[in-house]
Design a protein around this motif. Structure first.
Motif, mmCIF file in Angstrom:
data_model
loop_
_atom_site.group_PDB
_atom_site.id
_atom_site.type_symbol
_atom_site.label_atom_id
_atom_site.label_comp_id
_atom_site.label_asym_id
_atom_site.label_seq_id
_atom_site.Cartn_x
_atom_site.Cartn_y
_atom_site.Cartn_z
ATOM 1 N N LYS A 278 10.677 19.129 -8.426
ATOM 2 C CA LYS A 278 9.270 19.453 -8.204
ATOM 3 C C LYS A 278 8.456 18.171 -8.109
ATOM 4 N N TYR A 279 7.356 18.286 -7.405
ATOM 5 C CA TYR A 279 6.401 17.187 -7.311
ATOM 6 C C TYR A 279 5.087 17.678 -7.892
ATOM 7 N N ILE A 280 4.549 16.944 -8.852
ATOM 8 C CA ILE A 280 3.269 17.295 -9.456
ATOM 9 C C ILE A 280 2.259 16.250 -9.005
ATOM 10 N N ALA A 281 1.335 16.683 -8.173
ATOM 11 C CA ALA A 281 0.288 15.790 -7.676
ATOM 12 C C ALA A 281 -0.850 15.738 -8.692
ATOM 13 N N ASP A 282 -1.791 14.862 -8.473
ATOM 14 C CA ASP A 282 -2.949 14.797 -9.354
ATOM 15 C C ASP A 282 -3.998 15.835 -8.955
ATOM 16 N N PHE A 283 -4.235 15.992 -7.643
ATOM 17 C CA PHE A 283 -5.266 16.914 -7.174
ATOM 18 C C PHE A 283 -4.857 17.570 -5.856
ATOM 19 N N HIS B 267 6.864 20.430 3.230
ATOM 20 C CA HIS B 267 5.590 21.144 3.223
ATOM 21 C C HIS B 267 4.635 20.715 4.334
ATOM 22 N N GLY B 268 4.987 19.636 5.041
ATOM 23 C CA GLY B 268 4.099 19.140 6.095
ATOM 24 C C GLY B 268 2.816 18.546 5.546
ATOM 25 N N ILE B 269 2.869 18.077 4.294
ATOM 26 C CA ILE B 269 1.687 17.534 3.631
ATOM 27 C C ILE B 269 1.882 16.035 3.411
ATOM 28 N N ARG B 270 0.960 15.259 3.951
ATOM 29 C CA ARG B 270 0.956 13.814 3.718
ATOM 30 C C ARG B 270 0.091 13.564 2.475
ATOM 31 N N VAL B 271 0.681 12.991 1.450
ATOM 32 C CA VAL B 271 -0.025 12.746 0.186
ATOM 33 C C VAL B 271 -1.009 11.594 0.374
ATOM 34 N N LEU B 272 -2.254 11.842 0.016
ATOM 35 C CA LEU B 272 -3.296 10.812 0.061
ATOM 36 C C LEU B 272 -3.223 10.021 -1.230
ATOM 37 N N GLU B 273 -3.016 8.715 -1.117
ATOM 38 C CA GLU B 273 -2.944 7.854 -2.297
ATOM 39 C C GLU B 273 -4.282 7.162 -2.496
ATOM 40 N N THR B 274 -4.860 7.335 -3.682
ATOM 41 C CA THR B 274 -6.139 6.688 -3.964
ATOM 42 C C THR B 274 -5.986 5.723 -5.118
ATOM 43 N N LYS C 115 -8.520 5.473 -14.077
ATOM 44 C CA LYS C 115 -8.711 5.641 -12.631
ATOM 45 C C LYS C 115 -8.604 7.118 -12.225
ATOM 46 N N GLU C 116 -7.621 7.828 -12.791
ATOM 47 C CA GLU C 116 -7.454 9.254 -12.495
ATOM 48 C C GLU C 116 -8.629 10.065 -13.046
ATOM 49 N N TYR C 117 -9.090 9.729 -14.250
ATOM 50 C CA TYR C 117 -10.231 10.409 -14.852
ATOM 51 C C TYR C 117 -11.472 10.241 -13.974
ATOM 52 N N GLU C 118 -11.724 9.017 -13.544
ATOM 53 C CA GLU C 118 -12.897 8.752 -12.709
ATOM 54 C C GLU C 118 -12.811 9.490 -11.373
ATOM 55 N N ARG C 119 -11.619 9.547 -10.778
ATOM 56 C CA ARG C 119 -11.458 10.268 -9.515
ATOM 57 C C ARG C 119 -11.705 11.762 -9.730
ATOM 58 N N ALA C 120 -11.268 12.296 -10.846
ATOM 59 C CA ALA C 120 -11.486 13.711 -11.153
ATOM 60 C C ALA C 120 -12.973 14.016 -11.235
ATOM 61 N N GLN C 121 -13.731 13.114 -11.839
ATOM 62 C CA GLN C 121 -15.170 13.327 -11.956
ATOM 63 C C GLN C 121 -15.836 13.333 -10.579
ATOM 64 N N VAL C 122 -15.405 12.446 -9.699
ATOM 65 C CA VAL C 122 -15.948 12.389 -8.336
ATOM 66 C C VAL C 122 -15.619 13.680 -7.592
ATOM 67 N N VAL D 34 -3.430 9.610 -7.564
ATOM 68 C CA VAL D 34 -4.020 8.332 -7.947
ATOM 69 C C VAL D 34 -2.866 7.403 -8.302
ATOM 70 N N LYS D 35 -2.743 6.320 -7.545
ATOM 71 C CA LYS D 35 -1.633 5.388 -7.744
ATOM 72 C C LYS D 35 -2.127 3.957 -7.813
ATOM 73 N N SER D 36 -1.464 3.179 -8.645
ATOM 74 C CA SER D 36 -1.704 1.741 -8.670
ATOM 75 C C SER D 36 -0.714 1.093 -7.705
ATOM 76 N N ALA D 37 -0.875 -0.194 -7.463
ATOM 77 C CA ALA D 37 0.041 -0.910 -6.564
ATOM 78 C C ALA D 37 1.479 -0.824 -7.088
ATOM 79 N N ILE D 38 1.635 -0.833 -8.396
ATOM 80 C CA ILE D 38 2.977 -0.780 -8.991
ATOM 81 C C ILE D 38 3.582 0.613 -8.843
ATOM 82 N N THR D 39 2.819 1.653 -9.181
ATOM 83 C CA THR D 39 3.387 3.009 -9.151
ATOM 84 C C THR D 39 3.644 3.492 -7.728
ATOM 85 N N LYS D 40 2.956 2.916 -6.735
ATOM 86 C CA LYS D 40 3.235 3.272 -5.339
ATOM 87 C C LYS D 40 4.637 2.862 -4.922
#
Length: 125
Positions: free
Chosen positions: A78-83, A118-125, A39-46, A96-102
């Motif tokens: 630290k927080y390491i996001a995907d993108f 940081h005032g940043i709302r993380v977008l979960e896909t 799922k993360e790989y596919e999102r990276a390609q998009v 990129v999160k699944s129902a379980i990892t959320k």
């Protein structure tokens, strides 16, 4: 009952007979081409395509955000996001999160700290 030799048993238990025990990932995902999941790989390609097309800019994979600085006797948090990328002038941090990892408590706390610090709302896909 099926009998197998010690060597056959070890080959089943080891990955390719190299001595590394095959382990299932914590959430059952399979790494693909350097990404933690399909799922993360596919999102990276998009996202890479969107950047190429000019829809987004400044795409960064695995950006690191400090949530709590290092203190005496303690490590930093630290927080390491995907993108991370810019879209329509707004910085987007995406994970990129699944129902379980959320539902992971550590992730939930870090997501809330991202908003608070940081005032940043993380977008979960």
């Amino acid at each position: 009952m099926v009998w197998v030799s010690d060597k056959e048993f070890q080959d089943v238990m080891n990955r390719g007979g190299r001595g590394k025990v095959a382990k299932r990932s914590k959430y059952g995902n399979k790494k693909i081409k350097g990404y933690d999941s399909k799922k993360e790989y596919e999102r990276a390609q998009v996202l890479k395509f969107m950047e190429h097309e000019g829809e987004i800019s400044d795409l960064v994979e695995q950006p690191v955000f400090e949530l709590i600085p290092k203190q005496v006797g303690e490590r930093s948090v630290k927080y390491i996001a995907d993108f991370k990328y810019t879209q329509d002038g707004e910085v987007i941090v995406e994970d990129v999160k699944s129902a379980i990892t959320k539902k992971n408590p550590d992730y939930i706390i870090k997501r809330k700290l991202m908003l608070h610090i940081h005032g940043i709302r993380v977008l979960e896909t």
